[in-house]
Enzyme design. Structure first.
Site, PDB file in Angstrom:
ATOM      1  CE1 TYR A  17      -3.841  -2.302   0.440  1.00  0.00           C
ATOM      2  CE2 TYR A  17      -2.501  -3.166   2.149  1.00  0.00           C
ATOM      3  CZ  TYR A  17      -3.652  -3.459   1.199  1.00  0.00           C
ATOM      4  OH  TYR A  17      -4.479  -4.455   1.323  1.00  0.00           O
ATOM      5  CE1 TYR A 145      -7.623  -6.103   2.816  1.00  0.00           C
ATOM      6  CE2 TYR A 145      -6.967  -7.924   4.360  1.00  0.00           C
ATOM      7  CZ  TYR A 145      -6.609  -7.053   3.396  1.00  0.00           C
ATOM      8  OH  TYR A 145      -5.653  -7.392   2.476  1.00  0.00           O
ATOM      9  CG  ASP A 246     -10.981 -14.060   6.475  1.00  0.00           C
ATOM     10  OD1 ASP A 246     -10.050 -14.648   7.141  1.00  0.00           O
ATOM     11  OD2 ASP A 246     -11.025 -13.232   5.763  1.00  0.00           O
ATOM     12  CE  LYS A 275      -3.405 -11.251   8.374  1.00  0.00           C
ATOM     13  NZ  LYS A 275      -2.466 -10.696   7.599  1.00  0.00           N
TER      14      LYS A 275
END
Length: 427
Positions: A17, A145, A246, A275
């Protein structure tokens, strides 16, 4: 010590980003051990980010190192098409034993975003395979997200998220208002009434509901009431939708439960993890589903094949390290560690509430969040944090930390005190 060529980095390398025309400063890390990042200059920083939730056991962990060394001498990678191997089989056994029943079919993905892509494909193939091809939309909640690939972006918040630029080319799905009631507040059924109305009216075209259970991560670091998740599970059962959880950010203990779904005592039809799966050593994720979903897809068109297959699927090195990481999780020390981190975060971040620059302070499990009144100057804030000997990466209006579980109280205090100092006079 080899020094990083920062000029080349700034000129030629995109970081997450960021812009190459106006790059943010980067800090060169020479090594990492425990909770410390050591810069090229020799400065040590206490890592408050766990490298975006992943290094839950800390860096350079001796047990994970030993397994990685052993596996790389045997087989670093082999294609998973038509071939299997012990690290992948052992990892899937562990995942099935750790995750809520009746999840028992595993797809090994190579990143969290891909795990979400696979989950969406599973849901759509499931509906096609049972003769309900019209159920081809997903419903989700705002402030969510789920990743940066295209299907994952399509279920991220289209207004408050990071992907508005791509709105015109993304698949169009259905969004409900984000939950508003926090975990420690009194539940009111009105919080889920909008989602219930949407599902009631549009269920004939909805394949699945996808959400981040209890904790919405990069969409705003928001925490919501477990009853919302319980009611969402009931709605999916009533109106014939799959529930996709998620847990890429929340899985493996971060919220105080092994999986955030456990706060509501529910099980999803599809679960995404990633992760922390390898303890932050390398990229690996997984999508799990039930035997019912797997068998339905298996009886459908396309030969019953689930239509996905990454090149590095089931990477032996990643799977071996993931097994070792889950073995550490299985010992159970994380439960006391996360509880202690949570208590200390609540105690030490509470002082931030007195600042006129602070909008909210919230803690859930080993996650501490301070929401400022105005957007944060990331470059200036990080400069101040590095000078204080800590690594904290703000975004938007948020200062947040989710440290490795092994962090000691005095190390955690360095993080909380740096945040408190910043809140009194933001740069």
């Amino acid at each position: 010590m080899q020094l990083t060529d920062l000029a080349f980095d700034q000129r030629h390398i995109w970081h997450p980003y960021t812009s190459l025309t106006s790059p943010l400063p980067t800090y060169p890390v020479a090594s990492a051990k425990g909770v410390y990042l050591t810069l090229d200059t020799g400065e040590q920083l206490v890592d408050g980010m766990s490298s975006w939730w992943s290094t839950i056991h800390g860096y350079n962990h001796p047990e994970l190192n030993a397994v990685a060394h052993k596996q790389i001498d045997t087989m670093a990678h082999v294609m998973f098409g038509g071939i299997t191997h012990a690290p992948a089989v052992e990892l899937c056994k562990r995942l099935i034993s750790l995750t809520p029943e009746p999840l028992d079919a595993v797809f090994l993905a190579d990143s969290g975003s891909i795990a979400v892509e696979v989950a969406i494909k599973m849901a759509l193939q499931f509906q096609v395979s049972r003769g309900k091809a019209n159920k081809n939309k997903l419903v989700t909640i705002r402030q969510g997200y789920h990743g940066d690939t295209f299907a994952a972006m399509s279920v991220c918040d289209p207004v408050n998220g990071m992907h508005e630029l791509f709105t015109g080319v993304l698949p169009q799905h259905v969004f409900a208002p984000a939950p508003q009631i926090k975990p420690d507040e009194e539940w009111r059924d009105s919080d889920i009434s909008a989602l219930a109305e949407i599902i009631s009216e549009q269920h004939e075209n909805l394949a699945a509901l996808i959400l981040e259970p209890i904790v919405q991560g990069a969409g705003g670091m928001r925490f919501y009431h477990p009853e919302y998740l319980r009611q969402a599970r009931k709605l999916c059962d009533k109106y014939d939708l799959l529930l996709i959880a998620d847990e890429i950010a929340t899985g493996f203990g971060r919220t105080g439960k092994l999986f955030a779904c456990e706060h509501a005592n529910i099980s999803p039809d599809i679960l995404c993890v990633g992760k922390a799966l390898t303890g932050g050593y390398m990229t690996l994720a997984a999508t799990l589903t039930t035997r019912h979903v797997a068998d339905t897809i298996g009886g459908g068109p396309g030969g019953g094949n689930l239509m996905h297959g990454p090149t590095f699927m089931g990477n032996p090195l990643a799977c071996a390290v993931a097994c070792a990481s889950l073995d550490i999780i299985a010992k159970g020390a994380w439960q006391q560690q996360v509880a202690a981190i949570s208590a200390q975060l609540k105690a030490e971040l509470s002082a931030c509430r007195t600042s006129e620059y602070v909008a909210d302070v919230r803690v859930f499990g080993a996650i501490g969040v301070v929401e400022m009144q105005r957007p944060i100057d990331v470059a200036a804030a990080q400069k101040q944090f590095v000078a204080a000997g800590v690594w904290i990466r703000p975004f938007g209006k948020l200062l947040y930390i989710m440290p490795p579980y092994i962090i000691e109280p005095e190390q955690l205090s360095m993080l909380t005190h740096a945040i408190s100092k910043y809140c009194q006079a933001p740069v």
